[in-house]
Design an enzyme around this catalytic site. Structure first.
Site, short mmCIF file in Angstrom:
data_model
loop_
_atom_site.label_atom_id
_atom_site.label_comp_id
_atom_site.label_asym_id
_atom_site.label_seq_id
_atom_site.Cartn_x
_atom_site.Cartn_y
_atom_site.Cartn_z
N LYS A 11 1.01 -1.17 0.04
CA LYS A 11 0.11 -0.07 -0.03
C LYS A 11 0.89 1.21 -0.17
CE LYS A 11 -0.82 1.38 4.14
NZ LYS A 11 -0.52 2.74 4.08
N ALA A 98 6.17 -2.96 9.37
CA ALA A 98 5.91 -1.65 10.21
C ALA A 98 6.74 -0.82 9.33
CB ALA A 98 6.72 -1.78 11.62
N ILE A 101 3.88 0.80 4.47
CA ILE A 101 3.24 0.36 3.23
C ILE A 101 2.44 -0.96 3.54
CG2 ILE A 101 5.07 0.92 1.70
CD1 ILE A 101 6.37 -1.69 1.71
N GLY A 102 1.95 -1.00 4.58
CA GLY A 102 0.70 -1.94 5.20
C GLY A 102 1.11 -3.31 4.80
N SER A 105 -1.14 -5.59 6.96
CA SER A 105 -2.40 -5.42 6.71
C SER A 105 -2.70 -5.89 5.19
CB SER A 105 -2.68 -3.99 6.68
OG SER A 105 -2.56 -3.32 7.97
N ASP A 138 -5.76 -0.38 8.42
CA ASP A 138 -5.38 -0.32 6.82
C ASP A 138 -6.07 -1.61 6.23
OD1 ASP A 138 -4.02 2.16 6.71
OD2 ASP A 138 -1.96 1.21 7.25
#
Length: 293
Positions: A11, A98, A101-102, A105, A138
């Site tokens: 992301k 972490a 950029i997700g 998630s 996210d």
């Protein structure tokens, strides 16, 4: 049922505007989000019991697998669909964790998409969406995994048809805790936020607009977390400077709460050349050429 596969795409927050802090303590955001071609891979062998295995160059960064977001996603869906089929997941981990950029998630969202396929759930099934919201802010946007506008605390997602942007993603390998970044902004519950000297709104183009029109609109936006993250980890400013100095870079900005930064490029060739130069100069950084859409 045969093995199912999906990709957990990175992301990228092309813009990230902090509008304020809500009464419930969550920050109210507006973010234009795109997704990159670089991704983790996720495979599901449907079965009665959940299991998770991790491979890939960044497998060691996943930590305790019982706390992995893939496991949390499976539990969240089972709570809402008690008879849902689960199975054995194999996560091929490539994205840094972490990093703004997700990565985790996106893994969770891919797990939910695979479980939806295994259980014949529609993509818009409210139980699937609720499970995504329960796992993390996210995850709903990563569930869509294509261009969109994310609002609120991540719960409101509107699809946006974006052009393809060649890009370079760079992470210098330093931690930037999301909590620390939002704490440093210093908003109290119920307080609104307007960055000094910057417009509060951007006029977004229509879906049929050219890439140059979209680029101008993105350039008029900002990432309100970037100045704060730079104070926490000054190397982020170095990353942005190097991207902006690269031939063909049209815009460089931090994604999410950092430390990953992205550069949009005029074409794939200039993006590839920038990657080669950056990897030579900083061999320990994570540097990838990709495309956003």
């Amino acid at each position: 049922m045969s093995e199912l596969k999906d990709r957990a795409r990175a992301k990228v927050n092309l813009t990230l505007h902090v509008l304020g802090r809500r009464a419930d303590g969550y920050h109210d955001l507006e973010s234009l989000v795109a997704f990159a071609d670089c991704a983790d891979g996720l495979t599901l062998q449907p079965g009665s019991a959940f299991a998770l295995q991790v491979t890939g160059p960044r497998a060691d960064a996943c930590g305790d697998l019982t706390d992995n977001l893939v496991a949390k996603a499976a539990r969240a869906l089972t709570e809402r669909v008690p008879q849902a089929r689960s199975g054995t997941f194999l996560l091929d981990k490539h994205l840094p964790a972490a990093a703004g950029i997700g990565g985790g998630s996106a893994d969770a969202a891919a797990a939910l998409r695979l479980l939806a396929r295994a259980n014949a759930l529609a993509a818009g099934d409210p139980r699937l969406v609720a499970a995504a919201q329960a796992v993390g802010a996210d995850v709903p946007v990563c569930l869509l995994s294509s261009g969109c506008m994310m609002r609120g605390a991540g719960e409101r997602v509107t699809p946006m048809r974006l052009p393809r942007f060649p890009c370079v993603l760079v992470n210098p390998g330093v931690p930037v805790p999301t909590k620390d970044v939002f704490t440093a902004i210093g908003l109290k519950a119920g307080e609104s936020y307007t960055p000094p000297g910057k417009p509060a709104d951007v006029a977004w183009p229509v879906a049929s607009a050219t890439a140059d029109t979209w680029l101008a609109a993105i350039g008029a936006g900002r990432n309100d977390l970037e100045p704060v993250a730079v104070k926490i980890q000054p190397v982020i400013a170095d990353v942005l400077s190097l991207l902006r100095q690269s031939n063909g870079c049209t815009l460089a900005r931090m994604s999410g709460s950092g430390a990953t930064c992205f550069g949009l490029f005029a074409d794939d060739a200039s993006a590839a050349a920038a990657v080669a130069a950056l990897r030579t100069k900083h061999p320990h950084w994570w540097v990838e050429a990709s495309a956003l859409s």
